[in-house]
Write a protein that holds these residues in place. Sequence first.
Motif, short mmCIF file in Angstrom:
data_model
loop_
_atom_site.label_atom_id
_atom_site.label_comp_id
_atom_site.label_asym_id
_atom_site.label_seq_id
_atom_site.Cartn_x
_atom_site.Cartn_y
_atom_site.Cartn_z
N GLN A 7 15.15 -25.83 45.78
CA GLN A 7 15.31 -24.42 45.41
C GLN A 7 15.80 -24.29 43.96
O GLN A 7 15.32 -23.45 43.21
N GLN A 8 16.72 -25.15 43.59
CA GLN A 8 17.25 -25.12 42.22
C GLN A 8 16.14 -25.46 41.22
O GLN A 8 16.01 -24.82 40.19
N ARG A 9 15.34 -26.45 41.54
CA ARG A 9 14.23 -26.83 40.66
C ARG A 9 13.20 -25.71 40.56
O ARG A 9 12.69 -25.41 39.49
N ALA A 10 12.92 -25.06 41.69
CA ALA A 10 11.97 -23.93 41.68
C ALA A 10 12.49 -22.81 40.80
O ALA A 10 11.73 -22.24 39.99
N GLN A 11 13.76 -22.48 40.92
CA GLN A 11 14.35 -21.44 40.07
C GLN A 11 14.23 -21.80 38.60
O GLN A 11 13.89 -20.95 37.77
N GLN A 12 14.50 -23.05 38.27
CA GLN A 12 14.42 -23.50 36.89
C GLN A 12 13.00 -23.38 36.35
O GLN A 12 12.78 -22.87 35.26
N VAL A 14 10.51 -21.48 37.40
CA VAL A 14 10.11 -20.08 37.28
C VAL A 14 10.80 -19.43 36.09
O VAL A 14 10.18 -18.68 35.33
N GLN A 15 12.06 -19.75 35.88
CA GLN A 15 12.79 -19.20 34.73
C GLN A 15 12.13 -19.64 33.41
O GLN A 15 12.02 -18.86 32.47
N ILE A 137 8.53 -22.53 44.94
CA ILE A 137 8.20 -21.71 43.77
C ILE A 137 7.61 -20.39 44.24
O ILE A 137 7.94 -19.32 43.72
N GLU A 140 10.40 -18.20 45.25
CA GLU A 140 11.12 -17.69 44.08
C GLU A 140 10.35 -16.54 43.43
O GLU A 140 10.93 -15.51 43.06
N ILE A 144 11.49 -12.45 43.06
CA ILE A 144 11.44 -11.68 41.80
C ILE A 144 10.56 -10.44 41.98
O ILE A 144 10.93 -9.34 41.55
#
Length: 164
Positions: A7-12, A14-15, A137, A140, A144
């Motif tokens: 989840q952290q990697r997906a957020q990164q 996408v950001q 991803i 995520e 959004i």
Amino acid sequence: MDYAARQQRAQQLVQEMDLPRPLNSDILHHHMEQIRKKKIVIVQAPQGMIDSGICALWLEVAGEEFERIYCAPTDSAVHRQQFLNHEFGHMILNHKKMIVPADRVALLAPLIPMNAIVSALSRNSFTDEEEAMAEAIGDELAMILRKDASISRRGAETGFGQVL
């Protein structure tokens, strides 16, 4: 990779896409076309594909200057968007597309000659890490889209509405 790390990697990831905000499905689609540097055509999957258990497929055909995403039909706009978000996840991850067996592709697009299929990536399993990461991803992106839809309905938060 465990769930939290995924989840952290997906957020990164996408950001890092620098998505335009507020985001909606059309803007996301256009942004993905800009990232891919080609048009992405979204097509309803034919019954043969659905019967074979595939709910979404990312396909590239030789000689065409666009990519296709086939999606299983659904009455839910949210469900359809999640199919797309998942395939966009594969694109964001630059996953290598695999050659899909000819019999499966023939179910999809009988008018496309088999020798024209460059590659395809199908979604019918959530068991491997590539699929799990693409789904993270997709989730995520969905969060959004949901948040931005809420902002669009309320309008900009200026505080003005709170005064009157």
